[in-house]
Write a protein that holds these residues in place. Structure first.
Motif, mmCIF file in Angstrom:
data_model
loop_
_atom_site.group_PDB
_atom_site.id
_atom_site.type_symbol
_atom_site.label_atom_id
_atom_site.label_comp_id
_atom_site.label_asym_id
_atom_site.label_seq_id
_atom_site.Cartn_x
_atom_site.Cartn_y
_atom_site.Cartn_z
ATOM 1 N N ALA A 40 0.838 -1.198 0.000
ATOM 2 C CA ALA A 40 0.000 0.000 0.000
ATOM 3 C C ALA A 40 0.870 1.245 0.000
ATOM 4 N N GLU A 41 1.932 1.202 0.788
ATOM 5 C CA GLU A 41 2.817 2.366 0.838
ATOM 6 C C GLU A 41 3.467 2.618 -0.522
ATOM 7 N N ALA A 42 3.850 1.530 -1.178
ATOM 8 C CA ALA A 42 4.490 1.667 -2.487
ATOM 9 C C ALA A 42 3.513 2.265 -3.485
ATOM 10 N N LYS A 43 2.252 1.819 -3.414
ATOM 11 C CA LYS A 43 1.259 2.331 -4.369
ATOM 12 C C LYS A 43 1.004 3.808 -4.123
ATOM 13 N N ASN A 44 0.967 4.151 -2.853
ATOM 14 C CA ASN A 44 0.741 5.534 -2.480
ATOM 15 C C ASN A 44 1.908 6.402 -2.925
ATOM 16 N N ASN A 45 3.065 5.803 -2.886
ATOM 17 C CA ASN A 45 4.316 6.487 -3.188
ATOM 18 C C ASN A 45 4.398 6.954 -4.635
ATOM 19 N N ARG A 46 3.862 6.131 -5.505
ATOM 20 C CA ARG A 46 4.150 6.394 -6.914
ATOM 21 C C ARG A 46 3.174 7.400 -7.515
ATOM 22 N N THR A 47 2.175 7.812 -6.763
ATOM 23 C CA THR A 47 1.263 8.789 -7.350
ATOM 24 C C THR A 47 1.439 10.130 -6.656
ATOM 25 N N ARG A 48 1.207 11.149 -7.390
ATOM 26 C CA ARG A 48 1.295 12.490 -6.830
ATOM 27 C C ARG A 48 0.036 13.230 -7.247
ATOM 28 N N SER A 49 -0.519 13.957 -6.308
ATOM 29 C CA SER A 49 -1.739 14.685 -6.635
ATOM 30 C C SER A 49 -1.411 16.142 -6.898
ATOM 31 N N TYR A 50 -1.951 16.651 -7.965
ATOM 32 C CA TYR A 50 -1.805 18.074 -8.248
ATOM 33 C C TYR A 50 -3.162 18.727 -8.056
ATOM 34 N N ARG A 51 -3.182 19.840 -7.378
ATOM 35 C CA ARG A 51 -4.436 20.565 -7.233
ATOM 36 C C ARG A 51 -4.646 21.433 -8.458
ATOM 37 N N VAL A 52 -5.863 21.440 -8.925
ATOM 38 C CA VAL A 52 -6.214 22.295 -10.045
ATOM 39 C C VAL A 52 -7.132 23.352 -9.468
ATOM 40 N N SER A 53 -6.722 24.604 -9.503
ATOM 41 C CA SER A 53 -7.502 25.623 -8.814
ATOM 42 C C SER A 53 -8.841 25.836 -9.508
ATOM 43 N N ALA A 54 -9.849 26.139 -8.695
ATOM 44 C CA ALA A 54 -11.206 26.349 -9.210
ATOM 45 C C ALA A 54 -11.441 27.839 -9.391
ATOM 46 N N PRO A 55 -12.166 28.211 -10.453
ATOM 47 C CA PRO A 55 -12.501 29.631 -10.577
ATOM 48 C C PRO A 55 -13.470 30.035 -9.474
ATOM 49 N N ARG A 56 -13.284 31.218 -8.908
ATOM 50 C CA ARG A 56 -14.216 31.705 -7.890
ATOM 51 C C ARG A 56 -15.525 32.087 -8.550
ATOM 52 N N GLY A 57 -16.579 32.091 -7.721
ATOM 53 C CA GLY A 57 -17.882 32.497 -8.222
ATOM 54 C C GLY A 57 -17.873 33.967 -8.631
ATOM 55 N N GLU A 58 -18.759 34.329 -9.543
ATOM 56 C CA GLU A 58 -18.830 35.720 -9.968
ATOM 57 C C GLU A 58 -19.731 36.495 -9.026
ATOM 58 N N ILE A 59 -19.602 37.815 -9.082
ATOM 59 C CA ILE A 59 -20.430 38.659 -8.222
ATOM 60 C C ILE A 59 -21.239 39.610 -9.111
ATOM 61 N N PHE A 60 -22.567 39.639 -8.879
ATOM 62 C CA PHE A 60 -23.451 40.466 -9.690
ATOM 63 C C PHE A 60 -24.124 41.516 -8.821
ATOM 64 N N ASP A 61 -24.635 42.566 -9.462
ATOM 65 C CA ASP A 61 -25.472 43.504 -8.719
ATOM 66 C C ASP A 61 -26.909 42.990 -8.790
ATOM 67 N N ARG A 62 -27.852 43.720 -8.202
ATOM 68 C CA ARG A 62 -29.215 43.193 -8.074
ATOM 69 C C ARG A 62 -29.887 43.027 -9.431
ATOM 70 N N ASN A 63 -29.410 43.715 -10.442
ATOM 71 C CA ASN A 63 -30.017 43.593 -11.767
ATOM 72 C C ASN A 63 -29.246 42.623 -12.671
ATOM 73 N N GLY A 64 -28.285 41.906 -12.112
ATOM 74 C CA GLY A 64 -27.552 40.926 -12.918
ATOM 75 C C GLY A 64 -26.345 41.491 -13.631
ATOM 76 N N LYS A 65 -26.014 42.735 -13.333
ATOM 77 C CA LYS A 65 -24.819 43.321 -13.940
ATOM 78 C C LYS A 65 -23.576 42.726 -13.264
#
Lengths: 610, 398
Positions: A40-65
């Motif tokens: 299990a340790e060997a299997k865990n060893n051979r992989t590496r995780s890369y984080r892929v950043s997520a886009p943040r949510g957008e911000i609108f005014d009350r009329n959708g602008k």
């Protein structure tokens, strides 16, 4: 071979047997007994995780602008394992990189060290939002910059520049202290979070979840061919709709900028507490924060005496001048210290404890009742009320009930509580040696007209006026309206409960509203020059706060339409002089933006008549 | 008792027409010893061929080819030494000893520096590491000195003399610096002295001195600021005591080797091996080749290889008892100890129970000097065996 030698050889042989038994036993232990664990340790060893950043949510005014969107940007990353191993060449490359990115080699090394501690073998972002020119340069000189990579990342984009800068706030890398906080559990160094404004308050909705790509790697962290194992796509953040009305917001900011004085404004729905516009001058470019600040920029922000990052509408601390008078009126009426019909003789000054308190401009208004006192802003009338309540605490009690000098519950960080001076406060301060005298009549006389030690801001005043306008509901001011998921479904609506209810006699309310209406739109009113010709009936009060050593500060609070207001607007400008001089014209521009449709209709119908 | 049984099994002493095997001396050689050594060399070539396919671009069998060549040369050398009467080496002891010390010293002058230490000469087609052959030379010379010493000086004088003779070349190797080989030299010295009959009390004193020196080298000297070992050496020596303390430093290699071996389980992972295939285990073709075997071929493979070593060392110890003279006994004892020490320390290092010392696994680790020297040592063992057999028949080698 003699016996002694035979014994020695036998011992030698026995020793060899023992050693081999040890080896066999250990081998058996590792492979047969604990084999699964090591596999299990060997299997865990051979992989590496890369984080892929997520886009943040957008911000609108009350009329959708769109107020805040995302754009992709190029980030300069360096893979420390691919840097030259030779220390001299490594140092030379770091020096070149530092020069290109306006940093120091020392800073780069420190940054690499910090990130590697937490995510070994992962590329380190040296600088985000680099220019295309730099990228081209690096690509053309790739051999001189081994280990340097360019990646596409998301950064905040502000289509309208400075619009609503103080509300929106900014996004920045999570700090070491923040990493320890509960609300940021699961985040890693280098992740971006909202650091101010609604980006901060609603961060958990806007943030999104980073994706994960698992790659089979060798010991150097190099992906092996066909080694992509699993990948979880990033989940974009939810979008936030604000109660802000882009037009009102823009009108307010333009009006502030035209006058060019530091100050703040707020426009709020008196029934719901939804803020339609809120701003402060001077302002700043939120886009400045999408890339790491240079030391020069930081110094500029800190040293600038105009403090552009401070939101004066919610964090300013000023006396309010006569805009405080309606609060004094409510307190005096509700506590029986004033009858609606009562007439007080305004001789131009009131002597309290041997000290004369004069009207502004040394005017004498003669016989005034509550309505006319508000219309002409008679100081003597309210001095008298302040004197009547000087040691009863009734003025403080009502000011407090209406929200002066206490938290409003607004969903923006950095708002100030302020101070409603009281007998208890000053006596305590005197006991501690913080002031030269205890509470006196003069203090309350000053407070009755919004002068002296009072410290509040447009936000608290707007809440107090809204309470008067809506008949006693102390609303919770807020800018967040709703959260939509990326597919557009409504996830959550924000409708914060009122803070509390205050019982205000409708007759008293009507009288005060009438006084404010006259002040704005009756011939002798203090802001008649500004609002006299305004086609929509309004109720507004000027304020001129004395703030030595500064020049007088201009205030204006207005409720519209009269007599059943929907919105309250408050404007203040430091050193703006008389209320009708600076703040009232700005408030008028905000109202024109809010009532634009109705004004246009009335204008055309008038035109039709003519 | 072996002698009796063996004699009955051998051909008639005075055969009129000796066969081709008889002419080659094959009946007088230790077949089991030769088999175990050759089998280990074959396993080595096979493992290298599987495990280092992608190490040298364009030449998948770079290491395997060369290791095969070294083994073939070694086997030839072994056979030639078999036919030489090892007792000659006793007469040449001073010359051998001088050659040993000079060749090691010359490395300092002409040596080829690799990774901060000078250990070998760069020859046109391969690099020769004198200290590998030096192990065998030390056995041959020291055994001669011990036989001499039996006749003069007090017990203590002799003990000190042997120690000095053995530790002088060890010190030279240590300065290269090559801690592992220096330790092998030390082990050889002690083993020859042990078989040579040095008193138990002397060994007790030497043991106490060793403990004291270890304490000084690892604890005291760094504390007062004059470290004897280089930082990495001290770290390697102590990291096996707490391997998980910092997986990114000294304990890392050992930890990775342990994971590799463990992950092989009973039958091994074959080409699905990751630890030793993807570079998690360093030096997989030399010091950590046992980890490759452990991961690829599991307990079955690793135990098989260990058994071959057990067989090899058993045969070496058996030859110690067969030798016709004391010199042969001492030489065989020295060689047996040399093999045992190297196998135990190297495999122990792979298994995480011995420190990282850079000692190769005899016949298995890639490296011409080591393979050749080991085969030559086995050739000397064969020579002792052959002389013993021949003397039992009343005949001598020509």
């Amino acid at each position: 071979m003699n016996n002694r030698l035979a014994l020695r050889i036998a011992i030698f042989g026995g020793f060899a047997v023992v050693l081999f038994v040890v080896l066999f036993f250990r081998l058996w232990l590792l492979q047969v007994i604990d084999g699964e664990k090591y596999l299990a340790e060997a299997k865990n060893n051979r992989t590496r995780s890369y984080r892929v950043s997520a886009p943040r949510g957008e911000i609108f005014d009350r009329n959708g602008k769109v107020l805040v969107a995302n754009r992709t940007s190029l980030a300069l990353q360096v893979n420390p394992r691919k840097l030259p191993a030779d220390p001299v060449r490594r140092r030379a490359e770091l020096a070149r990189l530092a020069e290109l990115t306006h940093s120091t080699p020392r800073h780069l090394r420190h940054r690499m060290h910090e990130e590697l501690k937490l995510a070994p073998a992962a590329p380190v972002t040296l600088r985000s939002d680099v220019s295309h020119y730099l990228v081209y340069y690096l690509q053309e000189n790739q051999d001189r910059f081994p280990g340097v990579e360019v990646q596409t990342v998301f950064v905040r984009d502000y289509p309208d520049g400075t619009l609503a800068a103080h509300i929106l706030g900014n996004v920045g890398e999570i700090s070491e202290d923040q990493l320890k906080e509960r609300q940021y559990r699961g985040l890693l160094p280098g992740d971006k979070i909202g650091q101010d404004g609604v980006e901060y308050t609603y961060d958990r909705y806007l943030r999104g979840k980073p994706g994960l790509t698992r790659v089979q790697v060798d010991a150097l962290g190099e992906p092996t061919p066909n080694g992509r194992l699993v990948s979880k796509p990033p989940a974009p953040g939810d979008s936030l709709k604000l109660s802000i009305d882009g037009k009102v917001q823009e009108a307010g900011e333009v009006a502030m900028a035209e006058r060019g004085l530091p100050g703040g404004f707020i426009t709020m729905d008196v029934h719901t507490g939804e803020i339609l516009g809120l701003g402060s001058f001077p302002t700043f470019e939120p886009a400045t924060f999408t890339r790491p600040l240079t030391q020069k920029q930081v110094d500029e922000f800190i040293r600038n005496p105009a403090a552009p990052l401070t939101d004066r509408a919610i964090a300013g601390l000023y006396p309010t001048g006569s805009t405080f008078k309606p609060i004094t009126a409510i307190a005096a009426l509700e506590s029986g210290k004033l009858q609606l019909s009562e007439v007080i003789e305004d001789t131009g000054q009131l002597v309290v404890g041997g000290q004369p308190f004069k009207n502004a401009g040394e005017a004498a208004n003669g016989s005034v009742n509550l309505v006319s006192a508000l219309e002409v802003s008679s100081d003597v009338f309210f001095y008298t009320l302040g004197l009547r309540m000087w040691d009863t605490g009734e003025l403080q009690h009502w000011g407090h009930k209406l929200g002066i000098g206490r938290p409003t519950g607004i969903d923006l960080p950095g708002s100030e509580e302020g101070l409603l001076p009281s007998k208890h406060w000053r006596d305590q301060l005197y006991k501690e040696g913080g002031t030269d005298r205890p509470w006196s009549e003069g203090d309350n006389v000053q407070l009755a007209t919004g002068q002296g030690d009072l410290q509040t801001n447009p936000l608290q005043m707007a809440v107090a006026y809204a309470t008067l306008a809506n008949g006693g509901t102390v609303v919770t001011p807020h800018v967040g309206l709703q959260i939509d998921d990326p597919a557009g479904r409504v996830l959550k609506e924000f409708d914060p409960k009122p803070r509390r209810h205050v019982r205000i006699d409708p007759e008293y309310r009507a009288a005060i509203m009438e006084g404010l209406h006259d002040a704005a739109q009756n011939g002798g009113g203090t802001s008649f020059d500004v609002f006299g010709s305004f086609p929509i009936p309004v109720a507004g009060k000027t304020g001129t706060a004395q703030r030595p050593p500064h020049l007088d500060q201009s205030w204006y609070g207005i409720l519209a339409p009269y007599p059943n207001p929907r919105i309250v607007t408050f404007v203040t400008m430091e050193e703006g002089g008389f209320g009708a001089e600076s703040a009232a014209p700005a408030a008028k521009k905000i109202l024109e933006a809010y009532f634009a449709g109705r004004l246009a209709k009335e204008a055309s119908s008038k035109g039709g008549e003519g | 008792m072996y002698a009796t049984r063996a004699r009955q099994a051998r051909p008639e002493p005075f055969a009129v027409h000796p066969g081709i095997a008889e002419r080659l001396g094959l009946p007088y050689m230790d077949g089991t010893l030769a088999f175990s050594a050759a089998a280990l060399a074959v396993v080595s070539v096979f493992v290298l061929a599987r495990a280092t396919l992608h190490d040298v671009p364009g030449d998948p069998y770079y290491y395997a080819d060369r290791q095969g060549l070294y083994a073939a040369l070694g086997i030839v050398g072994m056979y030639l030494l078999t036919r030489v009467d090892y007792s000659r080496f006793r007469e040449l002891r001073v010359g051998i000893y001088t050659f040993l010390c000079v060749s090691i010293s010359l490395v300092f002058v002409f040596g080829f520096a690799a990774r901060g230490s000078r250990r070998s000469f760069e020859l046109p087609f391969f690099s020769f590491q004198p200290s590998e052959l030096g192990k065998l030379l030390l056995v041959l010379a020291l055994a001669g000195f011990v036989i001499d010493g039996a006749r003069n000086g007090s017990d203590w004088q002799r003990t000190v003399r042997y120690l000095c003779l053995g530790l002088a070349p060890a010190a030279l190797v240590f300065l290269q610096p090559d801690l592992g080989t220096a330790l092998v030299f030390g082990a050889i010295t002690l083993a020859v002295m042990y078989v040579g009959g040095v008193r138990w009390t002397h060994f007790a004193v030497i043991g106490a001195a060793l403990v004291a020196v270890t304490a000084i080298v690892l604890v005291l000297a760094p504390a007062v600021g004059t470290p004897v070992l280089k930082g990495y050496q001290a770290q390697r020596l102590t990291s096996f005591l707490n391997p998980s303390a910092d997986p990114s430093d000294a304990g890392y290699q050992q930890n990775q080797a342990k994971i590799a071996i463990g992950s092989g389980e009973k039958t091994g992972r074959g080409d699905r091996a990751t630890q030793t295939r993807l570079d998690f285990v360093p030096e997989r073709h030399t010091d950590f080749i046992f980890a490759v075997i452990g991961e690829r071929y599991g307990f079955m493979g690793a135990a098989f290889v260990l058994s071959l070593y057990a067989l090899l060392i058993w045969r070496a110890l058996r030859i110690v008892t067969l030798s016709k003279n004391s010199y042969g006994t001492l030489v065989a004892g020295g060689i047996a100890a040399m093999l045992l020490f190297q196998v135990f320390v190297n495999v122990g290092m792979n298994l995480g129970i011995m420190p990282i010392t850079g000692i190769p696994l005899p016949l298995m680790s890639y490296g011409g000097s080591s393979v050749l020297a080991t085969f030559l040592a086995i050739g000397v063992l064969q020579s002792i065996h052959m002389q013993a057999r021949l003397s039992q028949r009343g005949r001598f080698a020509w």
